[in-house]
Design an enzyme around this catalytic site. Structure first.
Site, mmCIF file in Angstrom:
data_model
loop_
_atom_site.group_PDB
_atom_site.id
_atom_site.type_symbol
_atom_site.label_atom_id
_atom_site.label_comp_id
_atom_site.label_asym_id
_atom_site.label_seq_id
_atom_site.Cartn_x
_atom_site.Cartn_y
_atom_site.Cartn_z
ATOM 1 N N ARG A 1 0.840 -1.196 0.000
ATOM 2 C CA ARG A 1 0.000 0.000 0.000
ATOM 3 C C ARG A 1 0.880 1.253 0.000
ATOM 4 O O ARG A 1 2.075 1.192 0.273
ATOM 5 C CB ARG A 1 -0.919 0.008 1.226
ATOM 6 C CG ARG A 1 -2.039 -1.019 1.157
ATOM 7 C CD ARG A 1 -2.858 -1.056 2.441
ATOM 8 N NE ARG A 1 -2.092 -1.602 3.552
ATOM 9 C CZ ARG A 1 -2.547 -1.709 4.800
ATOM 10 N NH1 ARG A 1 -3.768 -1.269 5.094
ATOM 11 N NH2 ARG A 1 -1.801 -2.237 5.755
ATOM 12 N N LYS B 1 1.316 2.363 7.158
ATOM 13 C CA LYS B 1 1.614 1.645 8.396
ATOM 14 C C LYS B 1 2.515 2.463 9.315
ATOM 15 O O LYS B 1 3.117 3.450 8.923
ATOM 16 C CB LYS B 1 2.281 0.304 8.081
ATOM 17 C CG LYS B 1 1.328 -0.714 7.460
ATOM 18 C CD LYS B 1 0.098 -0.967 8.315
ATOM 19 C CE LYS B 1 0.402 -1.645 9.626
ATOM 20 N NZ LYS B 1 -0.808 -1.840 10.467
ATOM 21 N N TYR C 1 -1.340 5.247 10.209
ATOM 22 C CA TYR C 1 -1.745 4.357 11.300
ATOM 23 C C TYR C 1 -0.578 4.211 12.259
ATOM 24 O O TYR C 1 0.576 4.051 11.840
ATOM 25 C CB TYR C 1 -2.118 2.971 10.761
ATOM 26 C CG TYR C 1 -3.448 2.899 10.052
ATOM 27 C CD1 TYR C 1 -4.632 3.181 10.717
ATOM 28 C CD2 TYR C 1 -3.520 2.522 8.715
ATOM 29 C CE1 TYR C 1 -5.853 3.108 10.078
ATOM 30 C CE2 TYR C 1 -4.740 2.440 8.053
ATOM 31 C CZ TYR C 1 -5.912 2.729 8.743
ATOM 32 O OH TYR C 1 -7.126 2.656 8.101
ATOM 33 N N HIS D 1 -1.262 2.706 16.017
ATOM 34 C CA HIS D 1 -1.578 1.590 16.922
ATOM 35 C C HIS D 1 -0.572 1.517 18.065
ATOM 36 O O HIS D 1 0.077 0.491 18.302
ATOM 37 C CB HIS D 1 -1.616 0.271 16.143
ATOM 38 C CG HIS D 1 -2.656 0.223 15.067
ATOM 39 N ND1 HIS D 1 -4.010 0.211 15.341
ATOM 40 C CD2 HIS D 1 -2.545 0.196 13.724
ATOM 41 C CE1 HIS D 1 -4.693 0.162 14.210
ATOM 42 N NE2 HIS D 1 -3.823 0.166 13.213
ATOM 43 N N GLU E 1 -6.227 5.885 13.196
ATOM 44 C CA GLU E 1 -7.200 5.035 13.895
ATOM 45 C C GLU E 1 -7.925 5.708 15.050
ATOM 46 O O GLU E 1 -8.875 5.137 15.595
ATOM 47 C CB GLU E 1 -6.523 3.746 14.389
ATOM 48 C CG GLU E 1 -5.581 3.913 15.568
ATOM 49 C CD GLU E 1 -4.153 4.233 15.163
ATOM 50 O OE1 GLU E 1 -3.267 4.206 16.029
ATOM 51 O OE2 GLU E 1 -3.921 4.515 13.957
ATOM 52 N N ASP F 1 -3.285 -5.692 15.664
ATOM 53 C CA ASP F 1 -2.612 -4.384 15.652
ATOM 54 C C ASP F 1 -2.666 -3.715 17.023
ATOM 55 O O ASP F 1 -1.796 -2.898 17.353
ATOM 56 C CB ASP F 1 -3.263 -3.455 14.625
ATOM 57 C CG ASP F 1 -2.674 -3.631 13.227
ATOM 58 O OD1 ASP F 1 -1.472 -3.941 13.135
ATOM 59 O OD2 ASP F 1 -3.411 -3.473 12.248
#
Length: 372
Positions: free
Chosen positions: A15, A75, A94, A96, A118, A270
């Protein structure tokens, strides 16, 4: 503003933070975009397409980080990327963090302003930047779970949909949110017998109205989870506590009592995972067997369908990224409480309460950071 889009370096992660169409939106507003060479060729977006949209192609990640005011990724940054962050930079991706103290401390040490997809909210209290990937992960969970049930994958040799004269497989889904709902839709489509467990009676009523008699619902108690897990061929963990570590709802003892060859798919990995036996895996080695049960705990599940995931994520993140670029991060966060909730780390401080609590770190509110 100078926007940087590095190539993702997590294992089998194809991605990318911005599509060429998104780049065009930035450049048409007078921003500059620096894209790392080959950042998205794996999913069919060529360097030439980015150049046609107005981007400049950089030879490596170091050039992207050095020449950008805001880094847009997919990520969480790995150690080599964290080392390139600066205190005057914004990171939008993201994160996490609640299950990753090492990353959190690295971001704190960088001094950068780190905004997590998120934990950005919307007017309904939902998580609009998490939802697209939750949809993908929910749908994928049944697909990979069915594959893992095949005998050569270590599974029990069960076909989820069964055949005439043979019962369908049983699927238990813990959590009835976005991921769980999409998992249920796919599992029902496979022809499986499906049960969703959730602690919200209102949500269970919504699922009952949506799926009718094709879906069984259970209110979440330890006993209900235990019963469903022990009866299931495939258990999908789709639990979410926004920004916080996932609760361990399935104990090792429960896993040990499951039928050998059963499968666990932990979408919540995650955030630390909701099975006591879960540990992070990647697309190169996605599964392991523990207590006789196949575990699929890939931390970037949507990366397996990277083109679909990139476009879906970009559709959701673009308005927020444009706001950060157009207004600057401080004004954008002051103007939008929902984007403000995405602020997780700034100038060495954790600015999201659940992360600070789960990791035992100090906390400074986003409003304090912004002088509100």
């Amino acid at each position: 503003m100078r926007i940087g889009v590095p190539k993702e370096i997590k294992t089998h992660e194809y991605r990318v933070g911005l599509t060429p169409a998104a780049v065009r939106e930035f450049t048409s507003r007078g921003h500059t975009v620096l894209v790392q060479q080959g950042a998205a060729t794996g999913i069919g977006f060529t360097d030439a397409a980015y150049q046609a949209a107005g981007a400049t192609i950089a030879p490596d990640a170091a050039t992207v980080f050095a020449g950008s005011d805001m880094i847009v990724k997919v990520k969480e940054p790995l150690a080599p990327e964290i080392a390139m962050l600066r205190s005057d930079q914004v990171l939008f991706t993201y994160l996490h963090l609640a299950a990753d103290k090492t990353q959190t401390e690295g971001l704190m040490a960088s001094g950068a302003t780190c905004i997590a997809y998120e934990t950005v909210t919307d007017s309904r209290g939902a998580l609009p930047l998490l939802a697209p990937m939750s949809e993908v992960a929910g749908r994928m969970s049944v697909q990979v779970g069915a594959h893992c049930l095949e005998k050569e994958q270590g599974g029990a040799g069960v076909l989820l949909g069964g055949v005439p004269g043979v019962p369908a497989g049983r699927v238990a889904i813990i959590g009835g949110g976005v991921s769980g709902t999409n998992a249920a839709r796919m599992a029902i489509g496979f022809g499986a017998t499906v049960t969703v467990i959730d602690r919200s009676l209102a949500r269970l009523k919504e699922l009952d109205a949506q799926f009718g008699t094709t879906l069984h619902t259970l209110y979440s108690t330890t006993a209900a989870i235990e019963q469903a897990v022990l009866e299931a061929d495939l258990v999908i963990g789709a639990v979410l506590v926004p920004g916080a570590a996932a609760p361990k709802l399935v104990s090792r003892d429960m896993v040990a009592r499951m039928r050998p060859g059963s499968v666990l798919v932990d979408i919540a990995i995650d955030q630390g995972g909701c099975f006591e036996t879960s540990r992070p895996t990647n697309h190169a080695a996605p599964t392991y067997v523990e207590e006789g049960v196949v575990h699929y705990c890939v931390t970037n599940m949507p990366g397996a369908v990277a083109r679909t995931s990139t476009i879906a994520l970009g559709n959701a993140t673009l308005p927020f990224a444009l706001s950060l670029a157009d207004k600057g991060w401080q004004q954008a966060l002051k103007d939008d409480v929902h984007l403000r909730r995405g602020l997780n780390v700034h100038a060495g401080a954790v600015t999201y309460a659940a992360v600070a609590q789960d990791l035992g770190l100090g906390f400074r509110s986003a409003e304090d950071v912004l002088g509100m």
